[in-house]
Design a protein around this motif. Structure first.
Motif, PDB file in Angstrom:
ATOM      1  N   LYS A 163       0.821  -1.210   0.000  1.00 42.61           N
ATOM      2  CA  LYS A 163       0.000   0.000   0.000  1.00 42.61           C
ATOM      3  C   LYS A 163       0.858   1.265   0.000  1.00 42.61           C
ATOM      4  CE  LYS A 163      -3.995  -2.083   2.333  1.00 42.61           C
ATOM      5  NZ  LYS A 163      -4.883  -2.032   3.517  1.00 42.61           N
ATOM      6  N   VAL A 164       2.076   1.134   0.512  1.00 39.32           N
ATOM      7  CA  VAL A 164       2.954   2.297   0.607  1.00 39.32           C
ATOM      8  C   VAL A 164       3.737   2.514  -0.688  1.00 39.32           C
ATOM      9  CG1 VAL A 164       4.864   3.313   1.919  1.00 39.32           C
ATOM     10  CG2 VAL A 164       3.151   1.942   3.093  1.00 39.32           C
ATOM     11  N   LEU A 165       3.974   1.428  -1.450  1.00 36.17           N
ATOM     12  CA  LEU A 165       4.857   1.496  -2.611  1.00 36.17           C
ATOM     13  C   LEU A 165       4.484   2.580  -3.626  1.00 36.17           C
ATOM     14  CD1 LEU A 165       5.683  -2.254  -3.304  1.00 36.17           C
ATOM     15  CD2 LEU A 165       7.072  -0.534  -2.151  1.00 36.17           C
ATOM     16  N   PRO A 166       3.181   2.764  -3.959  1.00 39.39           N
ATOM     17  CA  PRO A 166       2.868   3.834  -4.921  1.00 39.39           C
ATOM     18  C   PRO A 166       3.274   5.225  -4.456  1.00 39.39           C
ATOM     19  CG  PRO A 166       1.004   2.339  -4.660  1.00 39.39           C
ATOM     20  CD  PRO A 166       1.976   2.012  -3.570  1.00 39.39           C
ATOM     21  N   HIS A 167       3.491   5.365  -3.140  1.00 37.82           N
ATOM     22  CA  HIS A 167       3.832   6.675  -2.596  1.00 37.82           C
ATOM     23  C   HIS A 167       5.311   6.784  -2.245  1.00 37.82           C
ATOM     24  CE1 HIS A 167      -0.503   7.187  -2.327  1.00 37.82           C
ATOM     25  NE2 HIS A 167      -0.572   6.070  -1.624  1.00 37.82           N
ATOM     26  N   VAL A 168       6.097   5.777  -2.659  1.00 40.02           N
ATOM     27  CA  VAL A 168       7.508   5.777  -2.291  1.00 40.02           C
ATOM     28  C   VAL A 168       8.221   7.010  -2.824  1.00 40.02           C
ATOM     29  CG1 VAL A 168       9.710   4.640  -2.820  1.00 40.02           C
ATOM     30  CG2 VAL A 168       7.811   3.323  -1.895  1.00 40.02           C
ATOM     31  N   GLY A 169       7.840   7.464  -4.027  1.00 36.52           N
ATOM     32  CA  GLY A 169       8.476   8.645  -4.603  1.00 36.52           C
ATOM     33  C   GLY A 169       8.354   9.855  -3.695  1.00 36.52           C
ATOM     34  N   ARG A 170       7.104  10.130  -3.249  1.00 37.41           N
ATOM     35  CA  ARG A 170       6.900  11.287  -2.366  1.00 37.41           C
ATOM     36  C   ARG A 170       7.507  11.054  -0.980  1.00 37.41           C
ATOM     37  NH1 ARG A 170       2.338  11.973  -5.742  1.00 37.41           N
ATOM     38  NH2 ARG A 170       2.135  14.159  -6.408  1.00 37.41           N
ATOM     39  N   ILE A 171       7.410   9.803  -0.483  1.00 36.57           N
ATOM     40  CA  ILE A 171       8.040   9.498   0.801  1.00 36.57           C
ATOM     41  C   ILE A 171       9.546   9.726   0.695  1.00 36.57           C
ATOM     42  CG2 ILE A 171       8.569   7.661   2.448  1.00 36.57           C
ATOM     43  CD1 ILE A 171       5.834   6.455   1.791  1.00 36.57           C
ATOM     44  N   GLY A 172      10.107   9.262  -0.415  1.00 38.35           N
ATOM     45  CA  GLY A 172      11.527   9.484  -0.639  1.00 38.35           C
ATOM     46  C   GLY A 172      11.861  10.961  -0.705  1.00 38.35           C
ATOM     47  N   GLY A 173      10.961  11.747  -1.295  1.00 36.32           N
ATOM     48  CA  GLY A 173      11.176  13.185  -1.349  1.00 36.32           C
ATOM     49  C   GLY A 173      11.236  13.802   0.034  1.00 36.32           C
ATOM     50  N   VAL A 174      10.319  13.376   0.901  1.00 34.37           N
ATOM     51  CA  VAL A 174      10.317  13.897   2.274  1.00 34.37           C
ATOM     52  C   VAL A 174      11.610  13.508   2.988  1.00 34.37           C
ATOM     53  CG1 VAL A 174       9.183  13.741   4.524  1.00 34.37           C
ATOM     54  CG2 VAL A 174       7.805  13.880   2.436  1.00 34.37           C
ATOM     55  N   VAL A 175      12.019  12.250   2.803  1.00 28.42           N
ATOM     56  CA  VAL A 175      13.267  11.796   3.430  1.00 28.42           C
ATOM     57  C   VAL A 175      14.454  12.589   2.899  1.00 28.42           C
ATOM     58  CG1 VAL A 175      14.848   9.845   3.685  1.00 28.42           C
ATOM     59  CG2 VAL A 175      12.384   9.478   3.886  1.00 28.42           C
ATOM     60  N   LEU A 176      14.492  12.798   1.571  1.00 33.17           N
ATOM     61  CA  LEU A 176      15.590  13.553   0.981  1.00 33.17           C
ATOM     62  C   LEU A 176      15.623  14.992   1.490  1.00 33.17           C
ATOM     63  CD1 LEU A 176      15.611  12.342  -2.729  1.00 33.17           C
ATOM     64  CD2 LEU A 176      17.453  12.107  -1.070  1.00 33.17           C
ATOM     65  N   ILE A 177      14.447  15.602   1.678  1.00 29.01           N
ATOM     66  CA  ILE A 177      14.404  16.962   2.214  1.00 29.01           C
ATOM     67  C   ILE A 177      14.995  16.986   3.627  1.00 29.01           C
ATOM     68  CG2 ILE A 177      12.858  18.775   3.046  1.00 29.01           C
ATOM     69  CD1 ILE A 177      11.028  18.135   0.665  1.00 29.01           C
ATOM     70  N   ALA A 178      14.576  16.029   4.459  1.00 34.89           N
ATOM     71  CA  ALA A 178      15.097  15.978   5.826  1.00 34.89           C
ATOM     72  C   ALA A 178      16.596  15.716   5.837  1.00 34.89           C
ATOM     73  CB  ALA A 178      14.353  14.893   6.617  1.00 34.89           C
ATOM     74  N   VAL A 179      17.022  14.736   5.021  1.00 33.75           N
ATOM     75  CA  VAL A 179      18.440  14.399   4.961  1.00 33.75           C
ATOM     76  C   VAL A 179      19.248  15.563   4.385  1.00 33.75           C
ATOM     77  CG1 VAL A 179      20.136  12.903   3.852  1.00 33.75           C
ATOM     78  CG2 VAL A 179      18.060  11.921   4.834  1.00 33.75           C
ATOM     79  N   GLY A 180      18.735  16.151   3.287  1.00 33.04           N
ATOM     80  CA  GLY A 180      19.434  17.274   2.673  1.00 33.04           C
ATOM     81  C   GLY A 180      19.570  18.444   3.628  1.00 33.04           C
TER      82      GLY A 180
END
Length: 252
Positions: A163-180
């Motif tokens: 159920k989460v996989l279709p949203h991995v792109g946006r989840i990854g974006g949030v993670v990248l923002i936090a990490v960045g």
């Protein structure tokens, strides 16, 4: 193994795991190896070619860390707003989680980690000159074992959270923002230390340091064998699955 969770670069691991979340086991395994190769390539070249200048260059590496952090912030924002990003190469079009980009991520991880990890790494390089490269190989093997196991474990668990996989792109974006944001902040923190002789006391860095210290303790306590077991178990499962697929047509 501990180099994987060094204070400067450990924050980039969650973003790496998100990038490989939708890979199958084979690609996850290869992603871990290629990411490690990128990390070790940069460290190896830096260690062997510029060791005499390491102390001088180290003062200016935080500038590169800030650039990496800002770049991750930009990519994260683009992913959050739904943009599909592609890496265009001659005769090749691949998603950001391609093996080429994993190599680049390994290099970026190495650059961000260099300020913290170059000292122990140079000690390893010095030892490897006396041991025929065995210490250098062991260093690469230790890091590769951790990042590859994490990638394979994430890939194996992904089907259970479909159920989460279709949203991995946006989840990854949030993670990248936090990490960045953290990588950028840490780069600025290092600039204050190296160039402006600023105070080493910083609540954000100290908080992250306590968490990173806990990771180091866990990594040291575990040792390599749990990671080896996970990789062997994943490999056995994959081979068994391939064998079953090969047998099914004959049964029909």
């Amino acid at each position: 193994m501990v180099a994987t969770v060094n204070p400067c670069g450990f924050a980039m691991l969650p973003a790496y795991l998100v990038l490989v979340a939708r890979d199958n086991l084979t690609r996850a395994f290869m992603s871990g190896l290629v990411m490690t190769f990128g990390f070790v390539t940069f460290f190896g070249l830096f260690g062997f070619l510029v060791t005499p200048l390491a102390a001088t260059l180290k003062r200016y590496l935080p500038f590169v860390t800030v650039v990496i952090g800002v770049g991750m912030l930009v990519v994260g924002v683009l992913l959050v707003i739904g943009k599909d990003l592609y890496l265009k190469l001659p005769k090749l079009q691949a998603a950001p989680k391609s093996l080429w980009s994993m190599y680049g991520y390994g290099v970026a991880f190495a650059i961000a980690s260099l300020s913290c990890a170059i000292g122990p790494f140079l000690a390893v390089v010095g030892a490897s000159l006396q041991t025929g490269g065995i210490a250098f190989l062991a260093y690469a093997l230790g890091m590769g074992l951790v990042v590859t196991t994490l990638a394979v474990a994430g890939s194996a668990l992904a089907p259970h959270v479909r159920k989460v996989l279709p949203h991995v792109g946006r989840i990854g974006g949030v993670v990248l923002i936090a990490v960045g944001a953290y990588v950028t902040y840490y780069g600025v923190y290092e600039l204050r230390l190296f160039l402006a002789n600023g105070s080493a006391i910083d609540p954000v860095v100290q908080g992250a340091g306590r968490f990173q210290g806990t990771l180091v303790q866990i990594m040291t306590a575990l040792g390599p064998w749990p990671f080896v077991i996970v990789l062997v178990a994943a490999g056995a499962w994959w081979l068994n699955r391939r064998r079953r697929k090969a047998v099914r047509p004959d049964r029909r």
